[in-house]
Design an enzyme around this catalytic site. Structure first.
Site, PDB file in Angstrom:
ATOM      1  NE  ARG A  71      31.638 -16.458  -5.689  1.00 11.85           N
ATOM      2  CZ  ARG A  71      31.646 -17.657  -6.241  1.00 11.85           C
ATOM      3  NH1 ARG A  71      31.902 -18.719  -5.510  1.00 11.85           N
ATOM      4  NH2 ARG A  71      31.424 -17.790  -7.524  1.00 11.85           N
ATOM      5  CG  HIS A  92      33.479 -17.357 -12.915  1.00 11.10           C
ATOM      6  ND1 HIS A  92      33.439 -18.223 -13.982  1.00 11.10           N
ATOM      7  CD2 HIS A  92      33.457 -18.119 -11.795  1.00 11.10           C
ATOM      8  CE1 HIS A  92      33.393 -19.466 -13.511  1.00 11.10           C
ATOM      9  NE2 HIS A  92      33.403 -19.425 -12.191  1.00 11.10           N
TER      10      HIS A  92
END
Ligand code: ADP
Length: 407
Positions: A91, A180
Site C-alpha cells: 500500500r 482511501h
C-alpha cells in the site's frame, strides 16, 4: 496465488497473507512500536485467536524478518519456503499525478514514490522503507505498488483544482488527489454486484468512516469527487484531523498562539477533529459512551461529525445530479447505527429513509441494506477490504509479468 500484502507506517508494519483465487485471508498481523525499547507483535491466523508478544525490533527490515520467521515456522505451516509467496503488494499512500493504476515496482517507481515525499511526508517515506525491507526479505518475487490516490485519478479538473494561482498547480502540483481509493473502489464494486442497474448509469456515494474518514462521489464506476484533498487532512472531521477549515484560521492561530509550522501541523493532524472538539477522545466508541452519560462536548463532537457527512452527501447528490445508493464502510460506518442514522436524518427531500430495526441489528462483516423499502435511495453497510484489492491487483500484475515475452 499466495500474495503478501504490506502496509508500513513510520513505526508499524501491518501484513496480510492472502490466497487470491479463493479471496481468502490466510494470516494477518501487526508489528507496532518499531524502534522503541520493546515492540508489540501480533499474529492472527485466520479463524484463530491472535497471538501477542513483545520483542526488540529495531527497524522495518527486522519487522519483515519477524513476519517471515512466523510464516515459515513449521508449527504454523503457512508456507514451506519463501518461494510459496508469489508476489508482494504494497500500500502506497500518495501516487501523485503519475499513477492512475497499480504498478510493478522498479527503480523508476521507487524514484517517483520518493518524489512524492513532499506531498505525503508522513506516509510515503515509511511506505518506501517497507518496500525496501520486503525486497530484502523476498528478493525473487515481483513487488507491486497499489496507490491510495489511484482510484481518484478520474476526478475532472473542475473538481481537483483549487482557487489559487494556476502556476502553483503547474509548479508544485497543488491539487486535490483524494485518498482511501482502494476502499471506495472496493465497496462500490460490492454494490455493483447486487444491483440490477448497469454500472455506467449508477451514482453512488461511499462513506469511509474510520479514524481517517472520507466520502466519495462515484458516477458510472468512476470517482468524480472526494472529500480528502491535497493531503488526507481535508474533508469531514476525523479522529484527530480537523477536516475542512477556513484557511484564514491558520494565520490567525499561528499568530495568536505563536505557533511554528510544525506546531500547526501537529495541532491540525493530531490534536483536532473528534479529539479536539470533545477534549476527551478520538475513538467514536468512547465518545458515544460519554455522550450517553451526558457529556455535552462529546455529544457536540458527534453532532459535528454527522453534520459534515450529511453536507457531503447533499453536495455529491448535486454534483452527480442524483444518487442511487449511499454506502457506509470502515470502523464507524460498519459498526455504528447511531452515526449512520444521525448522518441521514432529515434527508427526506432526497427520499432517504432508514429502517431503524434493520439499521440497529445490522451485523458487522456482511453487506446489509438498511434503507426501508420506501426509500428512494438505497443505503447499505458494506464491509471494506482494502487488503484484498491490493492482493488481487498484485496477483494480476505478477501474472502478467510472468507471461510477458519480454522478461
Ligand atoms: P482506521 O483503519 O482508520 O484506523 P477503523 O476503520 O478501524 O480506523 O475505525 C476506527 C473507528 O471505528 C474508531 O473511531 C472506533 O471507535 C470506531 N468503531 C469501531 N467499532 C465501533 C462501534 N461499535 N461503534 C462506534 N464506533 C466504532
Amino acid at each position: 496465488m499466495l500474495v503478501l500484502v504490506i502496509n508500513c507506517g513510520s513505526s508499524s508494519v501491518k501484513y496480510n497473507l492472502i490466497e487470491t483465487e479463493r479471496e481468502e485471508n490466510v494470516c494477518k498481523g501487526l508489528i507496532e512500536r518499531i524502534g522503541a525499547v520493546t515492540s508489540i507483535v501480533k499474529h492472527e491466523p485466520a479463524g484463530q485467536k491472535p497471538i501477542k508478544d513483545t520483542r526488540v525490533i529495531a527497524n522495518h527490515s527486522e519487522a519483515l524478518q519477524e513476519i517471515m520467521t512466523y510464516l515459515l515456522d513449521t508449527d504454523n505451516k503457512f508456507i514451506d519456503s519463501k518461494s510459496d509467496i508469489k508476489a508482494v503488494g504494497h500500500r502506497v499512500v500518495h501516487g501523485g499525478e503519475m499513477f492512475k493504476d497499480s504498478v510493478l515496482i522498479d527503480e523508476d517507481v521507487t524514484d517517483a514514490i520518493r518524489q512524492a515525499f513532499d506531498l505525503a511526508p508522513l506516509h510515503n517515506p515509511p511506505n518506501l522503507k517497507g518496500i525496501e525491507a520486503a525486497k530484502e526479505a523476498l528478493p525473487n518475487v515481483p513487488h507491486v505498488a497499489v496507490f491510495d490516490t489511484a482510484f481518484h485519478h478520474s476526478l475532472p479538473a473542475h473538481a481537483y483544482l483549487y482557487g489559487i494561482p494556476n502556476r502553483l498547480y503547474r509548479r508544485y502540483k497543488i491539487r486535490k488527489y483524494g485518498f482511501h481509493g482502494t476502499s471506495h473502489y472496493f465497496v462500490s464494486r460490492q454494490y455493483y454486484k447486487i444491483t440490477d442497474k448497469p454500472v455506467k448509469d449508477t451514482k453512488v456515494i461511499t462513506c469511509h468512516l474510520g479514524n481517517g474518514a472520507s466520502i466519495a462521489a462515484i458516477d458510472g464506476g468512476k470517482s468524480i469527487d472526494t472529500s480528502m484533498g491535497f493531503t488526507p487532512l481535508s474533508g469531514i472531521v476525523m479522529g484527530t484531523r480537523s477536516g475542512d477549515l477556513d484557511p484564514s484560521i491558520l494565520f490567525y492561530i499561528m499568530e495568536k498562539e505563536e505557533l511554528t509550522l510544525n506546531n500547526l501541523h501537529a495541532l491540525l493532524n493530531r490534536h483536532s477533529g473528534l479529539l479536539g472538539l470533545s477534549g476527551y477522545a478520538s475513538d467514536m466508541r468512547d465518545l458515544i459512551a460519554e455522550a450517553k452519560n451526558g457529556d455535552r462536548r462529546c455529544q457536540q463532537a458527534i453532532d459535528v461529525f454527522c453534520y459534515k457527512i450529511k453536507q457531503y452527501i447533499g453536495s455529491y447528490t448535486a454534483t452527480m445530479n442524483g444518487c442511487d445508493a449511499i454506502l457506509f464502510t470502515a470502523g464507524i460506518g460498519e459498526n455504528s447505527p447511531l452515526i449512520r442514522k444521525q448522518s441521514l436524518q432529515n434527508l427526506n427531500y432526497l427520499g432517504v429513509e432508514i429502517d431503524d430495526t434493520v439499521n440497529e441489528e445490522a451485523k458487522s462483516g456482511t453487506i446489509q441494506k438498511i434503507s426501508s423499502d420506501k426509500s428512494k435511495i438505497d443505503v447499505y453497510v458494506v464491509p471494506t477490504n482494502e487488503e484484498l484489492v491490493i492482493a488481487i491487483d498484485t496477483a494480476k500484475i505478477a501474472q502478467a509479468k510472468s507471461q510477458s515475452p519480454w522478461v
